[in-house]
Design a protein around this motif. Structure first.
Motif, PDB file in Angstrom:
ATOM      1  N   MET A 189       0.847  -1.202   0.000  1.00 46.89           N
ATOM      2  CA  MET A 189       0.000   0.000   0.000  1.00 46.89           C
ATOM      3  C   MET A 189       0.880   1.250   0.000  1.00 46.89           C
ATOM      4  N   THR A 190       0.606   2.171  -0.899  1.00 52.29           N
ATOM      5  CA  THR A 190       1.315   3.452  -1.090  1.00 52.29           C
ATOM      6  C   THR A 190       2.748   3.278  -1.598  1.00 52.29           C
ATOM      7  N   TYR A 191       3.150   2.038  -1.922  1.00 51.99           N
ATOM      8  CA  TYR A 191       4.515   1.846  -2.428  1.00 51.99           C
ATOM      9  C   TYR A 191       4.724   2.560  -3.765  1.00 51.99           C
ATOM     10  N   GLU A 192       3.659   2.710  -4.542  1.00 52.24           N
ATOM     11  CA  GLU A 192       3.784   3.404  -5.823  1.00 52.24           C
ATOM     12  C   GLU A 192       4.198   4.857  -5.604  1.00 52.24           C
ATOM     13  N   LEU A 193       3.711   5.463  -4.523  1.00 50.78           N
ATOM     14  CA  LEU A 193       4.088   6.845  -4.226  1.00 50.78           C
ATOM     15  C   LEU A 193       5.552   6.941  -3.806  1.00 50.78           C
ATOM     16  N   THR A 194       6.010   5.939  -3.054  1.00 50.59           N
ATOM     17  CA  THR A 194       7.419   5.908  -2.654  1.00 50.59           C
ATOM     18  C   THR A 194       8.319   5.747  -3.877  1.00 50.59           C
ATOM     19  N   ALA A 195       7.902   4.897  -4.813  1.00 49.55           N
ATOM     20  CA  ALA A 195       8.692   4.698  -6.031  1.00 49.55           C
ATOM     21  C   ALA A 195       8.763   5.980  -6.853  1.00 49.55           C
ATOM     22  N   ILE A 196       7.631   6.656  -6.993  1.00 44.45           N
ATOM     23  CA  ILE A 196       7.627   7.932  -7.721  1.00 44.45           C
ATOM     24  C   ILE A 196       8.521   8.949  -7.018  1.00 44.45           C
TER      25      ILE A 196
END
Length: 345
Positions: free
Chosen positions: A269-276
């Motif tokens: 969860m929210t890992y996509e934001l961390t990657a961005i």
């Protein structure tokens, strides 16, 4: 009249621009500052053992970030990487628990290598859906990957009924042991997950800098129309980057499930934001066409080492979110300064 002694052909030495150095090397300087600050605040921070532990945690974000970098270089975005990570972990967990064939009345326990291969295929398939929606059907990347994010997460929840697969170490009598190797084993004292991250980063860096695909990717991200007129297979490049992003999300899902020896539908969860965030902190332009693997890796370590340092000194998790968000906003502002705002089409 005296003849001029100046040689017009000799190039002028460019003055040292401190601002430019700080902007281009901001991720590196930020990482050094984070290490220095937390090392002074805690004697447990600056140790080899702690660095290896933090690096193994960063590996998951780093693997996701490399896939995200490829998509952003192409001028897109992939909001589904966290959900693909969860779905991949759940698929691997389901296979490790055994595949029941009702018609034959047997339960199959695939070997770990088969679990890994099939899980990577799942990630690639979901990434291909993203790529086809964006490249063929012209769906905006934000909308396409947002929809796939919900679909992938929903499938993971349906597969598990909201529960978690535990005890994924396997059993000797079933010949399916070894899944925990990714998460717990070390080679030359270095966690396997860190070696996996380093290998993927090196391969991605070589592809971007030494291959035709890398040139195509930068060209299509910089100016898609001009690249298409120059003979670049724009649609194929676009689909490929989403497929690779999906596969790398599956790799990250395998690493995370191996570290936890469990797989749940709420993972990532929210890992996509961390990657961005890692890609942006590393100096890539969200408009596409500019960015490097080296910068993205530095960005991932900045986020990982900052979060770990805040935990070590006992900062509240709420403040951790505030600090991480502030770093991301600052990185975006510095990107605007470096690139002079969004480019005209």
């Amino acid at each position: 009249m005296s003849a001029s002694t100046t040689n017009p052909a000799s190039p002028k030495r460019r003055p040292l621009n401190l601002t430019r150095i700080l902007l281009e090397g901001r991720a590196f300087f930020a990482l050094i500052a984070i290490i220095a600050v937390f090392s002074s605040l805690s004697p447990n921070y600056f140790t080899v053992a702690n660095f290896l532990i933090m690096s193994s945690q960063v590996a998951i974000f780093g693997i996701l970030s490399i896939g995200m970098l490829l998509v952003i270089l192409n001028g897109g975005i992939d909001l589904s990487v966290g959900s693909i990570l969860a779905l991949s972990g759940v698929v691997a967990g389901a296979m490790m628990q055994g595949v029941e064939l009702d018609a034959l009345g047997v339960i199959l326990y695939p070997p770990v290598w088969a679990v890994v291969v099939l899980t990577l295929c799942v990630g690639a398939a979901v990434g291909a859906v993203n790529g086809v929606l964006v490249a063929i059907f012209k769906v905006p990347p934000f909308v396409a990957t947002l929809g796939v994010m919900y679909v992938a997460r929903g499938i993971a929840l349906l597969m598990t009924n909201g529960l978690t697969y535990n005890n994924l170490r396997g059993r000797e009598e079933l010949s399916n042991t070894g899944f925990s190797w990714l998460g717990f084993n070390r080679l030359w004292g270095i966690p396997i997950s860190v070696i996996v991250l380093a290998s993927i980063a090196i391969i991605a860096g070589l592809i971007l800098s030494r291959s035709a695909f890398g040139r195509w990717l930068y060209a299509s991200g910089g100016n898609e129309r001009a690249a298409e007129l120059s003979g670049v297979p724009v649609k194929r490049v676009k689909i490929t980057v989403y497929v690779v992003s999906g596969m790398l999300s599956a790799v990250a899902g395998l690493v995370l499930a191996s570290q936890l020896t469990s797989a749940g539908p709420t993972a990532g969860m929210t890992y996509e934001l961390t990657a961005i965030a890692a890609v942006v902190i590393g100096g890539a332009a969200l408009t596409g066409g500019r960015g490097t693997v080296r910068g993205t890796m530095l960005g991932a370590f900045v986020i990982g080492f900052l979060s770990a340092g805040l935990v070590i000194i006992g900062v509240s998790s709420y403040w951790q979110t505030v600090f991480t968000g502030a770093v991301i906003v600052l990185a975006v502002l510095m990107n605007s300064l470096q690139y002079g705002g969004p480019r005209k089409g």
